[in-house]
Design an enzyme around this catalytic site. Sequence first.
Site, PDB file in Angstrom:
ATOM      1  N   PRO A 130       0.816  -1.225   0.000  1.00 51.30           N
ATOM      2  CG  PRO A 130      -0.081  -1.102   2.136  1.00 51.30           C
ATOM      3  CD  PRO A 130       0.563  -2.049   1.182  1.00 51.30           C
ATOM      4  CE  LYS A 131       3.585   2.208   4.736  1.00 51.13           C
ATOM      5  NZ  LYS A 131       2.991   3.243   5.612  1.00 51.13           N
ATOM      6  CG  ASP A 132       3.548   0.459  -4.774  1.00 49.14           C
ATOM      7  OD1 ASP A 132       4.670   0.583  -4.267  1.00 49.14           O
ATOM      8  OD2 ASP A 132       3.237  -0.503  -5.496  1.00 49.14           O
ATOM      9  CB  ALA A 135       5.902   6.095  -2.631  1.00 44.80           C
TER      10      ALA A 135
END
Length: 459
Positions: A130-132, A135
């Site tokens: 989920p950090k995509d 970021a």
Amino acid sequence: MSLSDHPKAYGTAALTVAFVAGIFVTLGFKDLYPELENRYQQRLNRNRNARRRNSTNTSSRRDSFLFGGPVSLEDRESSFTTIDRGLGIVDGIAGTIGNTPLVKIRSLSEATGCIILAKAEFLNGAGNSPKDRVALNMIEVAEQKGLLVPNRGDTIYEGTVGSTGISLAVLARAKGYKCHICMPSDMAIEKVELLHHLGATVERVTPAPITDPKHFVNLARQRAKEHTLSSETESRGFFADQFESLANYTAHMKTTGPEIYEQTGGLIDAFVAGAGTGGTISGVTKYLKEEKKLTNLKVVLADPQGSGLYNKIRHGVMYSSTEKEGTRRRAQVDTMVEGIGINRITENFESARSLIDDAVRVTDLQALRMARWLVEHDGIFIGSSSAVNCVAAVMTALKMPKGSQVVTILCDSGSRHLSKFWKSVGELGLEHNEEEKGGEREEDLIEVLGLERPGQSEK
């Protein structure tokens, strides 16, 4: 001799006439509707890359044509600058982020009597977490503010335990930046190796409390500042600041929350998620409760052992009533779980803290057992934070009416946790196959996790 005497010739002639008539109708269509040219040109000038979902309007356009409604033309000519999502083509690696599937986990649903759904965020196409989303949003916001300029030599700095750093490293290269990651030295080594292969500079830091200037987050902030102040280069250092940047939770408010709402048709009884930065649980919760007005939705924090957030939600303090929050110098959270669990309140978590209804605490052993259970029963191979979320989803479901729909997050794949988390799974003997166990196979999930069955009094 007439055509009627030759049916085949008659049919061929009829088809030819129909074909020629169709050509004239098509050629004359633009003259009959002169405004089509303007609409066509306007459509060419639109930025299709802003569309986040594939269009399904082809049939409706066809119906409009047949029944005399408004007509629009669509450009199907491929180019390097114009990408048509309707053809399944996306513009660069950033286009693979989002629209992840919502998976029904059958074994957990059967064990609890509720429908347990998991948002498969490890299928995001850039950094596989989920950090995509986070970021990408942090970079785009920084570009809008002029803090990052592509191909100027700018470097993105971040303090992270892994996933955010990996997402930043992928997107940094794609967008014309360098990446410098500060990471605690006790994180799984495969994350470090992956970051190196992605072209990032990795600075491994001895674990320290947040009050220490050498804490990995503080060190990343300092490195960015030093870069920007350097007289040796015109490039700048940008500190992404995932813990405090509101571009974190707003990424999930703009994308993850709406996707979950659409995929469930708004039928969600509980949402369960862990918190590291707090961006996922806050962004999804704010969207569902504030924008979609799901006032009956129960939001539950999944917290690993050693983290203080469970006590903060349950009792209003991080540790105990005798300790003033923010004064203790605590080292890393005492758990093998990576990615969630923290001993301070971030801006992202605080943004939706009042909307979180409850919290459950998950032990390392429960997380390890859940990870192995999902492989054996569902073929799902996940990492530590995903395992915590699934245990918490089961604990939540057991307290809800049968048939309730519970949504959680699969944050990470097990492939990034082989040397630490999954090594512990093996060391505990949880990976023995059926033959090694004498043909017996444990089927009682509630017993495996050491949980209470519905109707039992709390310990």
